[in-house]
Every structure is written in C-alpha cells, then in structure tokens.
Enzyme design. Structure first.
Site, mmCIF file in Angstrom:
data_model
loop_
_atom_site.group_PDB
_atom_site.id
_atom_site.type_symbol
_atom_site.label_atom_id
_atom_site.label_comp_id
_atom_site.label_asym_id
_atom_site.label_seq_id
_atom_site.Cartn_x
_atom_site.Cartn_y
_atom_site.Cartn_z
ATOM 1 C CG ASN A 87 -1.587 1.273 1.516
ATOM 2 O OD1 ASN A 87 -2.517 1.668 0.808
ATOM 3 N ND2 ASN A 87 -1.107 1.991 2.528
ATOM 4 C CE1 TYR A 154 0.509 7.870 -6.815
ATOM 5 C CE2 TYR A 154 -1.292 8.182 -8.379
ATOM 6 C CZ TYR A 154 -0.833 7.717 -7.160
ATOM 7 O OH TYR A 154 -1.693 7.081 -6.293
ATOM 8 C CB ILE A 189 -9.066 7.871 -1.250
ATOM 9 C CG1 ILE A 189 -9.322 6.856 -2.387
ATOM 10 C CG2 ILE A 189 -9.589 7.342 0.086
ATOM 11 C CD1 ILE A 189 -10.756 6.494 -2.647
ATOM 12 C CB THR A 191 -5.693 9.610 2.455
ATOM 13 O OG1 THR A 191 -5.147 9.863 1.145
ATOM 14 C CG2 THR A 191 -6.636 8.437 2.387
#
Ligand SMILES: NC(=O)c1ccc[n+]([C@@H]2O[C@H](COP(=O)([O-])OP(=O)(O)OC[C@H]3O[C@@H](n4cnc5c(N)ncnc54)[C@H](O)[C@@H]3O)[C@@H](O)[C@H]2O)c1
Length: 259
Positions: A87, A154, A189, A191
């Site tokens: 992750n 990315y 998301i 975060t």
C-alpha cells in the site's frame, strides 16, 4: 467467525490513510496485523487506533534489506505471513509533475517507492508463501487506467503496478504456487495523499480542490479510506479465491468517464 480469522497480514504504508483503514478492518475480521511505514512516529501513533496485538515496524519499501528484516520480524512474532498489502505510495516530490517539469531524480523517487517497493514486496512474499500459499494485494490507482499529463511519474508508476500484478499472478499460476495477486484502483480518496492531490487542483487549497473535484461530472466523487479497505478485504479473503491478476476499480466509475 471473521473473514480473515487467524490470518497474518502485513500492510505497508499503514501509518494513516488507506493502510490504517485496512489494518482496522482486517483486525475486526480476525486477522493479526503488522503495519509498516517509513514514518516511524506516525506508525507508532497509528497503533493507538488499533486493537492490542498489532505490531508496527519501521520500513522503507525501497530497501531490499528492510524487506528481509520486516519479514523475519513478522515471522518471529506470528509464525508466518498470509497476506501482503503493498500500500505504501508516493504521489510526487515537486509541486508540478508534467512531462517538461519532471527531472530524472523526481521520476526515480516516485518509481522507486511505487514500483520498486511493490516489486520487492512481491518477490519477498512469493519466496515466503510459495509452499503454504498466500495473497498479495497491490494498491495501484485509477491513474493506471487513464493518461495523467499532470502526474507523469505517478501515472506511469501505477500502470507498472497493475502490469506487475498480472505478471506476479501469472508466475505463481505457472509455478503452481497457491498465491493470488490482484490490484486495487482507487480514484481520489480522503487521505493525506488525496489532500496533496486536491491542493494541486485547488491552487494550493485542498478544500477548494475537493470542492472543484466533486463538481466534475463523471469523476465519481471522493471515496473514503474505508471504501478502498473493503475491496482490499474482499481480495484478501477466501471469497475472492477465484479472482487472480485482476484490476479492481474502486473509483466511483471515474475510469469509464466519457470526456
Ligand atoms: N488517496 C488517494 O487519492 C489515492 C488514490 C489512488 C491510489 N492511492 C494509493 O493508495 C495508497 C495509500 O495512499 P493513501 O492515500 O493512504 O496516502 P497516505 O499518504 O496517507 O499514505 C501513504 C503512506 O505511505 C508511506 N510511505 C511513503 N513512502 C514510503 C516508503 N518508501 N516506505 C514505506 N512507507 C512509505 C507514507 O509514510 C504514508 O504513511 C498509495 O499507494 C497511493 O498511491 C491513493
């Protein structure tokens, strides 16, 4: 009985965000948890959000020696590893990441964590799991399924993760190793990394960025860490025993957006 009863799970980049949400959910489903992260301070603090029995290990996923040590310490504590969730991830190291503003050091930094880290994790896990079996879940991104001209390193790194996942699954299949390997592809998301991304969209203000994001038709809206954790749980459990080498989109439909 929990969906991961007595399984031992190692989750990288678990100091916060999606990794920590996954650790909590896995514990609730009966797993024994080892959380690792490069950020030792945040990682130790994350243990407070987990039930007793979880272990935190300081771990830089780009280091082969660190992978060896993390596996050895986990096996010493829990006897084995049944599930690896790769992750840990890095979005960018500079404010802009277009083709022309990305230098090689920047490209290598992102790919070293996102691709080499996952490669090392898969290799170490397969070495350990090849006889008794296991599950690997790699966290890719919707960025693997679309062009990402503003996140050039990315996007490429996450496409590599999706491809690597299929090759790992295929390798295990042909070698007769009882190991499944799948990838999960979230859209933005909520975060720390999501805020970093939205800060770019919001001209430096993540709140404005999220607001703008929510307005775009077809982006699927923002997801919560738990939305992703639930998909990771499914792939890690025996319920997914016939799912291998797959890309599971957790993106509110963003990848199928008509532009
Ligand atoms: N948040 C999003 O919008 C989003 C969308 C798609 C995919 N993802 C992916 O989900 C995963 C989790 O991200 P998140 O959103 O929870 O972000 P996050 O920033 O909260 O978590 C990432 C964690 O990885 C750790 N990390 C970074 N480099 C590391 C290294 N070299 N070794 C070990 N740990 C390292 C960080 O310390 C951090 O705790 C990442 O792979 C990310 O690329 C996130």
């Amino acid at each position: 009985m929990g969906r991961l009863n007595q399984k031992v799970a190692l989750i990288t980049g678990g100091a916060g965000g999606i990794g920590l949400a996954t650790a909590k959910l896995f514990q609730a489903e009966g797993a024994k948890i080892v959380v690792t992260d490069k950020n030792a301070e945040a990682g130790k603090a994350a243990l407070n959000a987990l039930e007793a029995g979880a272990m935190f290990l300081s771990h830089d996923v780009t280091s082969p020696d660190a992978w060896k040590s993390v596996f050895e310490q986990t096996i010493e504590q829990f006897g084995r590893i049944d599930i690896l969730v790769n992750n840990a991830g890095l979005l960018k190291t500079a404010p802009t990441q277009t083709l022309m503003t990305t230098d090689l050091a920047h490209w290598r930094a992102v790919n070293s964590v996102n691709v080499e880290g996952v490669f090392l994790g898969c290799q170490t896990a397969v070495r350990h799991m090849k006889e008794k079996g296991g599950v690997i879940v790699n966290i890719a991104s919707v960025a693997a399924n679309q062009s990402t001209p503003n996140l050039i390193s990315y996007g490429a790194s996450k496409a590599a993760v999706a491809h690597l996942t299929k090759s790992v699954a295929s390798h295990c299949l042909y070698q007769g190793y009882p190991i499944r390997c799948n990838s999960v592809h979230p859209n933005p998301i909520k975060t720390a990394m999501g805020d970093e991304l939205m800060s770019q969209m919001g001209g430096g203000d993540p709140v404005a960025g999220w607001r703008e994001f929510e307005k775009v038709k077809g982006y699927g809206g923002a997801g919560e860490p738990d939305d992703v954790a639930r998909s990771i749980l499914f792939l890690s459990s025996d319920e997914a025993r016939h799912t291998n080498g797959a890309e599971l989109m957790v993106d509110g439909g963003m990848a199928i957006r008509v532009s």
